[in-house]
Design a protein around this motif. Structure first.
Motif, PDB file in Angstrom:
ATOM      1  N   THR A   1      53.209  77.384 -15.445  1.00 46.96           N
ATOM      2  CA  THR A   1      53.077  76.245 -14.548  1.00 46.96           C
ATOM      3  C   THR A   1      53.564  74.993 -15.254  1.00 46.96           C
ATOM      4  O   THR A   1      53.707  74.970 -16.476  1.00 46.96           O
TER       5      THR A   1
ATOM      6  N   VAL B   1      56.951  68.011 -10.326  1.00 47.43           N
ATOM      7  CA  VAL B   1      56.390  68.873  -9.286  1.00 47.43           C
ATOM      8  C   VAL B   1      56.926  68.482  -7.912  1.00 47.43           C
ATOM      9  O   VAL B   1      57.372  69.345  -7.144  1.00 47.43           O
ATOM     10  N   LEU B   2      56.924  67.206  -7.599  1.00 46.12           N
ATOM     11  CA  LEU B   2      57.381  66.762  -6.279  1.00 46.12           C
ATOM     12  C   LEU B   2      58.863  67.072  -6.060  1.00 46.12           C
ATOM     13  O   LEU B   2      59.256  67.475  -4.959  1.00 46.12           O
TER      14      LEU B   2
ATOM     15  N   LEU C   1      59.503  70.823  -5.035  1.00 44.22           N
ATOM     16  CA  LEU C   1      58.932  71.377  -3.801  1.00 44.22           C
ATOM     17  C   LEU C   1      60.011  71.687  -2.769  1.00 44.22           C
ATOM     18  O   LEU C   1      61.000  70.962  -2.652  1.00 44.22           O
TER      19      LEU C   1
ATOM     20  N   TYR D   1      57.525  70.812   2.396  1.00 40.54           N
ATOM     21  CA  TYR D   1      56.487  69.963   1.804  1.00 40.54           C
ATOM     22  C   TYR D   1      56.845  68.473   1.869  1.00 40.54           C
ATOM     23  O   TYR D   1      56.136  67.645   1.334  1.00 40.54           O
ATOM     24  N   ARG D   2      57.951  68.125   2.516  1.00 45.87           N
ATOM     25  CA  ARG D   2      58.379  66.720   2.597  1.00 45.87           C
ATOM     26  C   ARG D   2      57.284  65.793   3.133  1.00 45.87           C
ATOM     27  O   ARG D   2      57.103  64.700   2.591  1.00 45.87           O
TER      28      ARG D   2
ATOM     29  N   VAL E   1      55.036  65.001   0.310  1.00 46.49           N
ATOM     30  CA  VAL E   1      55.718  64.157  -0.672  1.00 46.49           C
ATOM     31  C   VAL E   1      55.712  62.713  -0.196  1.00 46.49           C
ATOM     32  O   VAL E   1      55.445  61.794  -0.978  1.00 46.49           O
TER      33      VAL E   1
ATOM     34  N   LEU F   1      48.275  70.122  -2.879  1.00 46.94           N
ATOM     35  CA  LEU F   1      49.334  71.085  -2.596  1.00 46.94           C
ATOM     36  C   LEU F   1      48.778  72.498  -2.422  1.00 46.94           C
ATOM     37  O   LEU F   1      49.243  73.255  -1.577  1.00 46.94           O
TER      38      LEU F   1
ATOM     39  N   GLU G   1      48.960  74.930   0.996  1.00 44.78           N
ATOM     40  CA  GLU G   1      49.460  76.304   1.027  1.00 44.78           C
ATOM     41  C   GLU G   1      48.569  77.202   1.861  1.00 44.78           C
ATOM     42  O   GLU G   1      49.030  78.201   2.407  1.00 44.78           O
TER      43      GLU G   1
END
Length: 187
Positions: free
Chosen positions: A127, A151-152, A155, A159-160, A163, A182, A186
């Protein structure tokens, strides 16, 4: 984690003279996040002792006995050296592995230990947090801001909306809080 193995003349790709010993220390114990670093140190050590064929299982043991004239059977020294090296390498390899991983390796010998460890860790992607922790331990800390941006940026498009919420928030969010958001998204 010291490797005491024989360094010798090569016969069938393995060292066979037990007159010289060398000690090698590995500074990393394999755990859940440092596989690549551990693997590099193990391979360098094993190669320096010319024992990679033992590690990978690419060598067969020499015959254990030989029949002399008159039908007398005697044990071959090469076989004894092979067994000694094989077991020493397996023991040393296990000593470089965190106790939490050892139950996966019970009963395995040298080449099988290497294969199982490779299977366990080769497909595990660390990770962002694990990578950052390793970098921090090496003296190259990664700021929380850099972790969040990484991380952003990684994606997928679905996931926009998250963000946008995260980047336009009027109060700063921690890396752990963003990770939690996040994970919730999911589910």
């Amino acid at each position: 984690m010291v490797l005491a193995v024989m360094v010798m003349t090569v016969v069938t790709g393995l060292a066979l003279n037990n007159s010289v010993f060398s000690n090698k220390r590995v500074s990393v114990t394999l755990d859940k996040i440092n596989y690549l670093l551990w693997k590099q140190q193990i391979l360098l050590t094993v190669r320096s002792h010319r024992l990679k064929k033992l590690l990978t299982g690419n060598v067969l043991p020499p015959a254990a006995t030989v029949v002399l004239g008159g039908g007398v059977m005697v044990e071959k020294d090469e076989y004894e050296v092979f067994v000694t090296q094989y077991n020493a390498l397996a023991s040393w390899l296990l000593s470089t592995i965190d106790p939490s991983i050892l139950p996966h390796l019970v009963g395995a010998e040298t080449a099988e230990i290497w294969m199982k460890v490779t299977i366990i860790f080769a497909n595990k992607s660390p990770t962002v947090k694990e990578v950052c922790d390793v970098l921090t331990a090496c003296g190259a800390p990664v700021s929380e801001y850099e972790q969040i941006v990484t991380v952003l940026n990684g994606l997928p498009p679905e996931y926009r909306p998250f963000v946008v919420v995260i980047t336009t928030s009027s109060y700063p969010l921690s890396f752990d809080r963003i990770a939690s958001m996040l994970v919730d998204a999911e589910m």
